[in-house]
Write a protein that holds these residues in place. Structure first.
Motif, PDB file in Angstrom:
ATOM      1  N   THR A   1       1.294  -1.095  -0.275  1.00 17.81           N
ATOM      2  CA  THR A   1       0.234  -0.113   0.093  1.00 17.81           C
ATOM      3  C   THR A   1       0.530   1.767  -0.049  1.00 17.81           C
ATOM      4  O   THR A   1       2.035   1.118   0.016  1.00 17.81           O
ATOM      5  N   ILE A   2      -0.100   2.393   0.174  1.00 19.25           N
ATOM      6  CA  ILE A   2       1.327   3.620   0.101  1.00 19.25           C
ATOM      7  C   ILE A   2       0.755   4.052   1.294  1.00 19.25           C
ATOM      8  O   ILE A   2       2.103   5.069   1.857  1.00 19.25           O
TER       9      ILE A   2
ATOM     10  N   GLY B   1      -6.069  -1.861   9.066  1.00 24.91           N
ATOM     11  CA  GLY B   1      -6.858  -2.276   8.827  1.00 24.91           C
ATOM     12  C   GLY B   1      -8.181  -2.230   8.030  1.00 24.91           C
ATOM     13  O   GLY B   1      -7.985  -2.733   6.470  1.00 24.91           O
ATOM     14  N   GLN B   2      -9.387  -2.412   8.576  1.00 24.76           N
ATOM     15  CA  GLN B   2     -10.101  -1.421   7.529  1.00 24.76           C
ATOM     16  C   GLN B   2     -10.151   0.107   6.586  1.00 24.76           C
ATOM     17  O   GLN B   2     -10.915   0.283   5.762  1.00 24.76           O
ATOM     18  N   SER B   3      -9.374   0.193   6.771  1.00 21.10           N
ATOM     19  CA  SER B   3      -8.985   1.982   5.937  1.00 21.10           C
ATOM     20  C   SER B   3      -9.236   1.675   4.549  1.00 21.10           C
ATOM     21  O   SER B   3      -8.470   0.344   4.843  1.00 21.10           O
ATOM     22  N   ASP B   4      -9.560   2.336   3.860  1.00 22.72           N
ATOM     23  CA  ASP B   4      -9.788   2.343   2.474  1.00 22.72           C
ATOM     24  C   ASP B   4      -8.671   3.277   1.961  1.00 22.72           C
ATOM     25  O   ASP B   4      -8.710   3.377   1.188  1.00 22.72           O
ATOM     26  N   VAL B   5      -6.622   1.980   1.925  1.00 21.45           N
ATOM     27  CA  VAL B   5      -5.874   2.689   1.100  1.00 21.45           C
ATOM     28  C   VAL B   5      -5.536   1.551  -0.142  1.00 21.45           C
ATOM     29  O   VAL B   5      -6.454   1.219  -0.498  1.00 21.45           O
ATOM     30  N   LEU B   6      -4.536   3.144  -0.879  1.00 20.50           N
ATOM     31  CA  LEU B   6      -4.883   2.764  -1.923  1.00 20.50           C
ATOM     32  C   LEU B   6      -3.455   2.480  -2.251  1.00 20.50           C
ATOM     33  O   LEU B   6      -2.284   1.838  -0.922  1.00 20.50           O
ATOM     34  N   ILE B   7      -3.170   1.291  -3.311  1.00 16.76           N
ATOM     35  CA  ILE B   7      -1.751   0.298  -3.254  1.00 16.76           C
ATOM     36  C   ILE B   7      -0.983   0.883  -3.959  1.00 16.76           C
ATOM     37  O   ILE B   7      -1.201   2.254  -4.723  1.00 16.76           O
ATOM     38  N   ALA B   8       0.453   0.951  -3.725  1.00 18.98           N
ATOM     39  CA  ALA B   8       2.191   2.131  -4.840  1.00 18.98           C
ATOM     40  C   ALA B   8       1.273   0.946  -5.932  1.00 18.98           C
ATOM     41  O   ALA B   8       1.333  -0.116  -6.663  1.00 18.98           O
ATOM     42  N   GLU B   9       1.775   2.295  -6.827  1.00 26.52           N
ATOM     43  CA  GLU B   9       2.470   2.418  -8.333  1.00 26.52           C
ATOM     44  C   GLU B   9       3.433   2.288  -8.479  1.00 26.52           C
ATOM     45  O   GLU B   9       4.209   2.529  -7.866  1.00 26.52           O
TER      46      GLU B   9
ATOM     47  N   LYS C   1     -10.268  -1.176  -2.151  1.00 33.15           N
ATOM     48  CA  LYS C   1      -9.493  -0.501  -3.103  1.00 33.15           C
ATOM     49  C   LYS C   1      -8.582  -1.346  -2.749  1.00 33.15           C
ATOM     50  O   LYS C   1      -8.093  -1.921  -3.880  1.00 33.15           O
ATOM     51  N   ARG C   2      -8.062  -1.336  -2.070  1.00 32.70           N
ATOM     52  CA  ARG C   2      -5.872  -2.758  -2.079  1.00 32.70           C
ATOM     53  C   ARG C   2      -6.529  -4.089  -2.873  1.00 32.70           C
ATOM     54  O   ARG C   2      -5.137  -4.368  -2.957  1.00 32.70           O
ATOM     55  N   CYS C   3      -7.665  -4.352  -2.491  1.00 32.19           N
ATOM     56  CA  CYS C   3      -7.752  -5.838  -3.401  1.00 32.19           C
ATOM     57  C   CYS C   3      -8.743  -5.367  -4.392  1.00 32.19           C
ATOM     58  O   CYS C   3      -8.066  -6.251  -5.617  1.00 32.19           O
ATOM     59  N   THR C   4      -9.484  -5.008  -4.694  1.00 31.88           N
ATOM     60  CA  THR C   4     -10.402  -4.664  -6.034  1.00 31.88           C
ATOM     61  C   THR C   4      -9.653  -4.454  -7.139  1.00 31.88           C
ATOM     62  O   THR C   4      -9.995  -4.614  -8.426  1.00 31.88           O
ATOM     63  N   VAL C   5      -8.839  -3.348  -6.914  1.00 29.95           N
ATOM     64  CA  VAL C   5      -7.389  -2.857  -8.181  1.00 29.95           C
ATOM     65  C   VAL C   5      -7.163  -4.464  -8.996  1.00 29.95           C
ATOM     66  O   VAL C   5      -7.575  -4.928  -9.591  1.00 29.95           O
ATOM     67  N   LEU C   6      -6.394  -5.000  -7.822  1.00 31.29           N
ATOM     68  CA  LEU C   6      -5.934  -6.903  -8.281  1.00 31.29           C
ATOM     69  C   LEU C   6      -6.922  -7.372  -9.103  1.00 31.29           C
ATOM     70  O   LEU C   6      -6.749  -7.950  -9.701  1.00 31.29           O
TER      71      LEU C   6
ATOM     72  N   PHE D   1      -9.436  -2.263  13.057  1.00 34.86           N
ATOM     73  CA  PHE D   1      -8.663  -1.540  14.217  1.00 34.86           C
ATOM     74  C   PHE D   1      -9.229  -0.910  14.843  1.00 34.86           C
ATOM     75  O   PHE D   1      -8.607   0.195  16.255  1.00 34.86           O
ATOM     76  N   GLY D   2     -10.386  -0.173  14.867  1.00 37.59           N
ATOM     77  CA  GLY D   2     -11.475   0.628  15.568  1.00 37.59           C
ATOM     78  C   GLY D   2     -10.305   1.711  15.772  1.00 37.59           C
ATOM     79  O   GLY D   2     -10.535   2.857  15.136  1.00 37.59           O
ATOM     80  N   ASP D   3     -10.404   2.498  16.727  1.00 35.03           N
ATOM     81  CA  ASP D   3      -9.684   3.552  17.252  1.00 35.03           C
ATOM     82  C   ASP D   3      -8.245   3.701  16.614  1.00 35.03           C
ATOM     83  O   ASP D   3      -7.790   5.070  16.312  1.00 35.03           O
ATOM     84  N   TRP D   4      -7.619   2.859  16.803  1.00 37.31           N
ATOM     85  CA  TRP D   4      -6.468   2.499  15.827  1.00 37.31           C
ATOM     86  C   TRP D   4      -6.314   3.022  14.470  1.00 37.31           C
ATOM     87  O   TRP D   4      -4.683   3.208  14.056  1.00 37.31           O
ATOM     88  N   GLU D   5      -7.089   2.789  13.532  1.00 37.86           N
ATOM     89  CA  GLU D   5      -7.286   2.558  12.041  1.00 37.86           C
ATOM     90  C   GLU D   5      -6.108   4.046  11.994  1.00 37.86           C
ATOM     91  O   GLU D   5      -6.442   5.335  12.377  1.00 37.86           O
ATOM     92  N   MET D   6      -5.833   4.141  11.322  1.00 36.40           N
ATOM     93  CA  MET D   6      -4.362   4.980  10.652  1.00 36.40           C
ATOM     94  C   MET D   6      -3.650   5.775  11.564  1.00 36.40           C
ATOM     95  O   MET D   6      -2.977   6.974  11.201  1.00 36.40           O
ATOM     96  N   LYS D   7      -3.199   5.170  12.509  1.00 37.84           N
ATOM     97  CA  LYS D   7      -2.311   5.466  13.797  1.00 37.84           C
ATOM     98  C   LYS D   7      -1.149   4.612  13.670  1.00 37.84           C
ATOM     99  O   LYS D   7      -1.522   3.775  13.166  1.00 37.84           O
ATOM    100  N   ASN D   8       0.469   5.429  13.301  1.00 36.56           N
ATOM    101  CA  ASN D   8       0.996   4.724  14.131  1.00 36.56           C
ATOM    102  C   ASN D   8       1.188   3.712  15.321  1.00 36.56           C
ATOM    103  O   ASN D   8       0.699   4.147  16.027  1.00 36.56           O
ATOM    104  N   TRP D   9       1.829   2.665  14.979  1.00 34.96           N
ATOM    105  CA  TRP D   9       1.461   1.121  16.392  1.00 34.96           C
ATOM    106  C   TRP D   9       2.213   2.102  17.774  1.00 34.96           C
ATOM    107  O   TRP D   9       1.976   1.793  18.863  1.00 34.96           O
ATOM    108  N   ASN D  10       2.833   2.970  17.194  1.00 30.90           N
ATOM    109  CA  ASN D  10       4.141   3.492  18.374  1.00 30.90           C
ATOM    110  C   ASN D  10       3.500   4.454  19.337  1.00 30.90           C
ATOM    111  O   ASN D  10       3.547   4.352  20.103  1.00 30.90           O
TER     112      ASN D  10
END
Length: 178
Positions: free
Chosen positions: A11-12, A20-28, A53-58, A82-91
């Motif tokens: 992904t990007i 997790g369930q955030s709809d992120v794009l794949i790297a080109e 999207k990261r799956c449907t494109v493929l 991942f609920g509240d953790w989505e798009m946060k850095n694990w750290n």
């Protein structure tokens, strides 16, 4: 029955981000990676994909390259929520939330998210609902590492706590026979 499990490609997102369930794009560019994936697949199949999207494109790329009996998107194939953790850095996730989950991700849900047991149940529902109906044709499932690990736990009768023994790389194709 042949089932081809495919994890989406990279992904990007920056390394270390929980998406997790955030709809992120794949790297080109991804054409060469996609062609390598297709070279490992049957010439005809039923395709199931996570709707992210990261799956449907493929999955749609595969659909255009092989004889597709049918193409379906299914919410049960989404990655763990991942609920509240989505798009946060694990750290940056507070240790009082993260540590209990790290010690028992099987049963403890992410903050306002889901546990691996909940993911495993919905993936199991998908398998009993869809795979049983399509026994006579090869099936391609384009999804996420958590979903692929869950399916491999079902397939290998592996305890969920050992799910990470199943290494699943970006763009990896794993063939199983049910």
């Amino acid at each position: 029955m042949e089932v081809y499990l495919i994890r989406h490609t990279e992904t990007i997102c920056e390394k270390g981000v929980c998406y997790g369930q955030s709809d992120v794009l794949i790297a080109e560019p991804f054409d060469l990676v996609f062609e390598n994936i297709i070279s490992q697949l049957p010439v005809e199949a039923i395709i199931f994909s996570s709707p992210l999207k990261r799956c449907t494109v493929l999955a749609k790329y595969i659909q255009n390259k092989i004889k597709t009996i049918s193409y379906n998107e299914d919410d049960r194939l989404k990655e763990m929520n991942f609920g509240d953790w989505e798009m946060k850095n694990w750290n940056t996730i507070p240790p009082e939330q993260l540590n209990p989950w790290m010690e028992d991700f099987v049963n403890i849900p992410a903050s306002n998210g889901e546990s691996f047991t909940e993911l495993h149940k919905r993936v199991g529902d998908f398998l009993s609902d869809q795979i049983v109906k399509n026994k006579d044709k090869p099936v391609i499932i384009v999804s996420h590492a958590g979903v692929v690990r869950s399916i491999l736990c079902h397939y290998n009768s592996l305890p969920l706590k050992d799910a990470f023994q199943n290494k699943v790389d970006f763009g990896q194709v794993i063939k199983i026979v049910l």
